[in-house]
Design a protein around this motif. Sequence first.
Motif, PDB file in Angstrom:
ATOM      1  N   ARG A   1       0.819  -1.205   0.000  1.00  0.00           N
ATOM      2  CA  ARG A   1       0.000   0.000   0.000  1.00  0.00           C
ATOM      3  C   ARG A   1       0.859   1.263   0.000  1.00  0.00           C
ATOM      4  O   ARG A   1       0.398   2.330  -0.415  1.00  0.00           O
ATOM      5  CB  ARG A   1      -0.936   0.002   1.210  1.00  0.00           C
ATOM      6  N   ALA A   2       2.090   1.153   0.466  1.00  0.00           N
ATOM      7  CA  ALA A   2       2.989   2.308   0.499  1.00  0.00           C
ATOM      8  C   ALA A   2       3.666   2.565  -0.845  1.00  0.00           C
ATOM      9  O   ALA A   2       4.332   3.591  -1.005  1.00  0.00           O
ATOM     10  CB  ALA A   2       4.046   2.121   1.582  1.00  0.00           C
ATOM     11  N   ILE A   3       3.521   1.659  -1.797  1.00  0.00           N
ATOM     12  CA  ILE A   3       4.091   1.873  -3.128  1.00  0.00           C
ATOM     13  C   ILE A   3       3.077   2.662  -3.945  1.00  0.00           C
ATOM     14  O   ILE A   3       2.090   2.109  -4.449  1.00  0.00           O
ATOM     15  CB  ILE A   3       4.431   0.542  -3.813  1.00  0.00           C
ATOM     16  N   TYR A   4       3.309   3.960  -4.048  1.00  0.00           N
ATOM     17  CA  TYR A   4       2.373   4.807  -4.783  1.00  0.00           C
ATOM     18  C   TYR A   4       2.516   4.596  -6.287  1.00  0.00           C
ATOM     19  O   TYR A   4       1.524   4.478  -7.002  1.00  0.00           O
ATOM     20  CB  TYR A   4       2.610   6.280  -4.427  1.00  0.00           C
ATOM     21  N   GLU A   5       3.761   4.544  -6.753  1.00  0.00           N
ATOM     22  CA  GLU A   5       4.022   4.249  -8.163  1.00  0.00           C
ATOM     23  C   GLU A   5       5.282   3.414  -8.279  1.00  0.00           C
ATOM     24  O   GLU A   5       6.193   3.538  -7.452  1.00  0.00           O
ATOM     25  CB  GLU A   5       4.206   5.533  -8.990  1.00  0.00           C
ATOM     26  N   THR A   6       5.329   2.589  -9.329  1.00  0.00           N
ATOM     27  CA  THR A   6       6.540   1.862  -9.706  1.00  0.00           C
ATOM     28  C   THR A   6       6.861   2.204 -11.154  1.00  0.00           C
ATOM     29  O   THR A   6       6.021   2.011 -12.037  1.00  0.00           O
ATOM     30  CB  THR A   6       6.356   0.348  -9.552  1.00  0.00           C
ATOM     31  N   TRP A   7       8.068   2.723 -11.369  1.00  0.00           N
ATOM     32  CA  TRP A   7       8.529   3.079 -12.703  1.00  0.00           C
ATOM     33  C   TRP A   7       9.613   2.102 -13.136  1.00  0.00           C
ATOM     34  O   TRP A   7      10.513   1.778 -12.360  1.00  0.00           O
ATOM     35  CB  TRP A   7       9.109   4.489 -12.710  1.00  0.00           C
TER      36      TRP A   7
END
Length: 440
Positions: free
Chosen positions: A421-427
């Motif tokens: 839940r703490a991963i807002y975005e993964t690039w």
Amino acid sequence: MTSSTDTLIRAELVSFSRDPGDGDMPQPGSLEHYGDGLLWLKGQHIHAVGHFSELSLSLPEGIPVYDYRDKLIMPGFIDTHVHYVQLDIMASYGRQLLDWLNDYTFPEECRFANHAHAEALSNAFLDEMLRAGTTTAQVFGSSHPVSVDAFFSACKSRQLRMLVGKVLMDRNAPDALLDGATGIADTERLIADWHGKQRLGYSVTPRFAPTSTKIQMDAAGALLRNEPTLWLQTHLAENSGELDWVAELFPGSRDYLSVYEDAGLVGPRSTFAHGIHLNNDMRKRLAERGANIAFCPSSNLFLGSGLFDRAAAKQTGMAFTFASDIGAGTDLSGFGTLKAAYQVGQLGGQPLTAWQGFYGLTMGNAKALSLDNHIGQLAPSLEADFVVIDPQATSLLSRRISHCTTLGERLFALMMLADDRAIYETWAGGRCQHRRDRSQ
């Protein structure tokens, strides 16, 4: 020069350039931290990193800036040992290793002879991995070549940097999984088709010594000698029952590690999962050859395999990395892996600092896999693989973070309390490939 490929992100930035050491504070020069930083991308690569106040003076006109000043950006997490084909047997009742293989793993892996199933699981696994903030992994397929073709295809379409291999296994397993007649030839074909293509690499993958004959392991060693850019992944000294079995199967070998040494499988691009039941002589031999042990804390706890000795590894100079080992592992999240690693360390009187943990999960793992020229840092010319972390993702995490006064305290709180839940975005590859709000 302005380019349509420019991407500008303003946020707090944290990255490690080298081992921060074991102290309460990182060694000078090991940590790059910008409280109000700018990450400037050009296409798939990082163009510049620095303080926003300094870089903003030279920004191209007309390019919007993503304002993530309430977020924290770190390099993408790296997982050095994971079985994508075991995703659906996570949280199966925790027997010891050899029982777990026979009761759950082998029956599940038989399903990967079917291309449609392998394709569906490849994409499901990658979705979960990106949700957890992991951008690169070293992955086991099954013994079926199609399991690797499907996984590589899914990674290629997403432009991910991945290492994958077909399991080599020609004895002591169900007939449907044995590959004695074709295993090496299938591996050679997969290497020719996929190794070095785009961001993909091949890991030669004997499952572990008990399921490969000496003939097969010797042939795997020949593959590595003929193409030194390949990787090697297998298992070593995970469980006491496994050690007894190896001693019975290889009575002429000095010890478990020597089985792999004799086959030419131990080198600077070799990863041996677990390494719990090693003596210092074995650790020194691994160190001399530049190999690394993948420390899989949640898996080791789940199967009751034992506690990895980080202090002995450091004392002998043996490299180790952090890994989830799904499906015996219980969490794809790098946060979860570090939390379990801290708990294992506490039981052995070896507490893990947040500096050590996040260095290991990023630059440390990249260096051990010989990928540090491509990934592992927020640094110019490296590939734009990173995670945007939301310290306010849950009410509990937010409360704890609000009481932290230093970066070290905040990173430790993330290590212990954060999850996907703490991963807002993964690039990955310069593209946003997961956004939390979009995926809900």
